[in-house]
Design a protein around this motif. Structure first.
Motif, PDB file in Angstrom:
ATOM      1  N   GLY A 212      53.039  27.569  35.420  1.00 25.06           N
ATOM      2  CA  GLY A 212      52.842  26.807  35.974  1.00 25.06           C
ATOM      3  C   GLY A 212      52.805  25.914  37.023  1.00 25.06           C
ATOM      4  O   GLY A 212      51.883  25.645  36.979  1.00 25.06           O
ATOM      5  N   GLY A 213      53.102  26.074  38.270  1.00 31.93           N
ATOM      6  CA  GLY A 213      52.658  25.306  39.412  1.00 31.93           C
ATOM      7  C   GLY A 213      52.326  25.582  39.942  1.00 31.93           C
ATOM      8  O   GLY A 213      51.624  26.348  40.130  1.00 31.93           O
ATOM      9  N   GLY A 214      51.255  24.480  40.964  1.00 28.21           N
ATOM     10  CA  GLY A 214      50.306  24.930  41.943  1.00 28.21           C
ATOM     11  C   GLY A 214      48.657  25.079  40.909  1.00 28.21           C
ATOM     12  O   GLY A 214      48.237  25.231  40.048  1.00 28.21           O
ATOM     13  N   PRO A 215      47.509  25.395  42.029  1.00 31.47           N
ATOM     14  CA  PRO A 215      46.227  25.535  41.212  1.00 31.47           C
ATOM     15  C   PRO A 215      46.429  26.917  41.207  1.00 31.47           C
ATOM     16  O   PRO A 215      47.486  27.471  41.154  1.00 31.47           O
ATOM     17  N   VAL A 216      44.755  27.548  39.835  1.00 28.72           N
ATOM     18  CA  VAL A 216      45.013  28.329  39.650  1.00 28.72           C
ATOM     19  C   VAL A 216      44.577  29.658  40.959  1.00 28.72           C
ATOM     20  O   VAL A 216      43.798  28.810  41.685  1.00 28.72           O
ATOM     21  N   ALA A 217      45.309  31.011  41.171  1.00 28.25           N
ATOM     22  CA  ALA A 217      44.962  31.320  42.008  1.00 28.25           C
ATOM     23  C   ALA A 217      42.657  31.608  42.388  1.00 28.25           C
ATOM     24  O   ALA A 217      42.422  31.449  40.858  1.00 28.25           O
ATOM     25  N   GLU A 218      42.145  31.859  43.205  1.00 32.08           N
ATOM     26  CA  GLU A 218      41.104  31.365  43.460  1.00 32.08           C
ATOM     27  C   GLU A 218      40.750  33.385  43.539  1.00 32.08           C
ATOM     28  O   GLU A 218      39.464  33.077  42.816  1.00 32.08           O
ATOM     29  N   PRO A 219      41.353  34.422  44.196  1.00 30.22           N
ATOM     30  CA  PRO A 219      40.373  35.429  43.974  1.00 30.22           C
ATOM     31  C   PRO A 219      40.659  36.238  42.263  1.00 30.22           C
ATOM     32  O   PRO A 219      42.060  35.628  41.608  1.00 30.22           O
ATOM     33  N   ASN A 220      39.991  36.694  41.720  1.00 32.39           N
ATOM     34  CA  ASN A 220      40.080  36.959  40.231  1.00 32.39           C
ATOM     35  C   ASN A 220      40.861  38.083  40.268  1.00 32.39           C
ATOM     36  O   ASN A 220      41.716  38.126  39.156  1.00 32.39           O
ATOM     37  N   ALA A 221      41.306  38.790  41.619  1.00 34.70           N
ATOM     38  CA  ALA A 221      42.452  39.993  41.068  1.00 34.70           C
ATOM     39  C   ALA A 221      43.687  39.881  40.511  1.00 34.70           C
ATOM     40  O   ALA A 221      44.798  40.220  40.594  1.00 34.70           O
ATOM     41  N   THR A 222      44.055  38.724  40.906  1.00 37.12           N
ATOM     42  CA  THR A 222      45.328  38.280  41.230  1.00 37.12           C
ATOM     43  C   THR A 222      45.822  37.897  39.520  1.00 37.12           C
ATOM     44  O   THR A 222      45.312  37.622  38.349  1.00 37.12           O
ATOM     45  N   GLU A 223      47.012  39.347  39.552  1.00 42.26           N
ATOM     46  CA  GLU A 223      47.614  38.908  38.546  1.00 42.26           C
ATOM     47  C   GLU A 223      48.280  37.782  38.032  1.00 42.26           C
ATOM     48  O   GLU A 223      47.847  37.272  38.927  1.00 42.26           O
TER      49      GLU A 223
END
Length: 487
Positions: A212-223
């Motif tokens: 998908g688009g955008g950067p990888v989510a910074e919080p590890n808990a993000t699904e």
């Protein structure tokens, strides 16, 4: 903004976990230092830093100590708190500009994070309150944390996640995407640019993977999807088992940035990827199984709502300067564009909305950083309407350990006066005229008629959100036009 970091050890405390009741009790005695630390590395500005054993500090308020506590959770979930007991004592403290964050009650920040597939809760707060000109400090506390497990989904990472990547075998070819839209891979591109032996490959087995688009989510808990996800492709030709000169592949690819809908302001806002200007996908060759393909979907009749317009966002943002660049230090992830100093006013004519709906309200969202010893603000003229930003707070021009600059924002509705919306930004000189500004971004959301613009148009209508089904009427199409559902 320049930040001061003081590294300390993590506070130890008594911790009781009552899993049967989904509660966690946190209690501790705070060992305050008798005197504040005098911080004066330059010899010019003396700063008093208050402390206790295990305190940590944030750059925004470097003289005030934070208490931090981390505790293990049985799984991913949500936490809330209740203060059962908190003991205070009178606190002899000098007033400082950091006191703006204090109030007559304790403000507790909470979060859940994932670390090596284990989940932890964390709380932090400044154990100081201020009432009028008097201060009190927390000397002990008893806080009850309530935990509620979160329902897991198939896409969540966890102990039963994927252990082998989809890219573990086959021949892989990396392609870059700069903007959201339908991407076309031709025979010539696949053969010459990527170097694929496309003449000897069954087109049914071609696969493309991405995240998908955008950067990888910074919080590890993000699904997130565990591993890369296969995209559905449209393959033109290939029915004969060969990929020929006139054959091509279409897929929906997303760029490095993401657009998120804000339901409160009824507008789209872009999350800019500060790490890359492209997003990447992988073409995989060598599987014997057929790849995922786009399928046809029948239209729904007798819908509740008919949409003939859509909300269209345009954002101007040029990341050229990381403040303090002259000192070769930089200031983190915040980047800025046009400088307002020798030039105090700039006009922008990139906001073009063909098919704009007359009479519909549009919205402008802009941000600018300013640096001066007194409060300032910037001004914007959009579609012949004048607006003034929120206050840009004053900063110290000489103390290197205080914030270097402050942001001002402008979020306003306005009425467009045509398809081409001109925006003029000004940051007037004040005082001795040395105030300096940097434009962060300008973003405009306007409503346009739903029709095909150029070769392809991405559209979505937030007015359909209140209905279970909707019909989209799209103009300027013909028998060869195709609509893709990219929801």
């Amino acid at each position: 903004m320049k930040k001061l970091f003081l590294l300390t050890t993590i506070l130890s405390c008594s911790l009781t976990i009552l899993l049967s009741q989904n509660t966690i009790n946190l209690s501790n005695q705070i060992a305050w230092e008798d005197e504040p630390v005098v911080h004066n590395p330059t010899g010019n500005f003396e700063t008093l830093i208050y402390s206790f054993k295990g305190a940590f500090y944030k750059g925004e308020t470097p003289t005030l100590p934070y208490l931090f506590q981390r505790f293990e959770l049985p799984s991913n979930g949500e936490i809330s708190y209740r203060i059962n007991n908190m003991q205070f004592e009178s606190f002899q403290k000098d007033a400082s500009e950091d006191d703006f964050i204090l109030s007559d009650e304790i403000k507790i920040e909470m979060a859940v994070e994932e670390d090596r597939r284990n989940y932890f809760g964390k709380i932090s707060f400044i154990p100081i309150i201020k009432t009028g000109n008097s201060y009190e400090k927390v000397v002990s506390y008893d806080i009850e944390i309530s935990f509620r497990p979160k329902n897991t989904v198939a896409s969540s990472r966890g102990p039963n996640g994927v252990f082998e990547s989809v890219l573990r075998n086959g021949s892989l070819y990396k392609i870059a995407v700069e903007e959201d839209g339908i991407q076309k891979l031709t025979y010539e591109y696949l053969k010459t640019d990527l170097g694929i032996d496309i003449d000897n490959i069954d087109p049914k087995t071609i696969k493309i993977y991405g995240h998908g688009g955008g950067p990888v989510a910074e919080p590890n808990a993000t699904e997130r999807y565990d591993d890369l996800e296969e995209l559905a492709l449209f393959v033109n030709g290939g029915e004969d088992g060969q990929f020929n000169n006139q054959d091509f592949i279409l897929f929906y690819g997303e760029g490095p940035h993401t657009w998120n809908y804000n339901p409160d302001r009824k507008e789209f806002n872009r999350h800019t990827n500060v790490y890359d200007t492209k997003n990447y996908y992988f073409v995989k060759i060598g599987d014997t199984e057929s790849g995922k393909r786009v399928s046809n979907q029948a239209s729904i009749s007798n819908t509740e709502f008919t949409s003939e317009s859509f909300l269209s966002p345009i954002r101007y943002e040029e990341d050229q300067y990381n403040l303090l660049y002259d000192d070769s230090q930089g200031t983190g992830k915040d980047w800025y564009g046009d400088i307002f100093f020798s030039t105090r006013e700039k006009s922008y004519d990139i906001f073009n909305f063909p098919g704009i709906i007359s009479g519909e309200t549009a919205r402008i969202n802009a941000q600018l950083a300013g640096r001066y010893r007194t409060n300032t603000s910037f001004r914007i003229n959009v579609a012949d309407e004048d607006f003034v930003s929120t206050t840009i707070s004053s900063v110290s021009l000489t103390d290197s350990e205080r914030p270097y600059a402050a942001n001002g924002k402008l979020i306003k509705p306005f009425t467009p006066n045509g398809e081409n919306i001109n925006v003029t930004v000004s940051y007037p000189a004040v005082g001795d005229g040395t105030n300096q500004g940097w434009l962060d971004f300008i973003e405009i959301n306007a409503r346009r008629e739903t029709r095909l613009y150029n070769d392809q148009t991405i559209f979505s209508d937030d007015k359909t959100l209140g209905f279970s089904s909707a019909t989209f009427k799209v103009k300027n199409t013909n028998s060869s036009s195709v609509i893709w559902d990219i929801s």
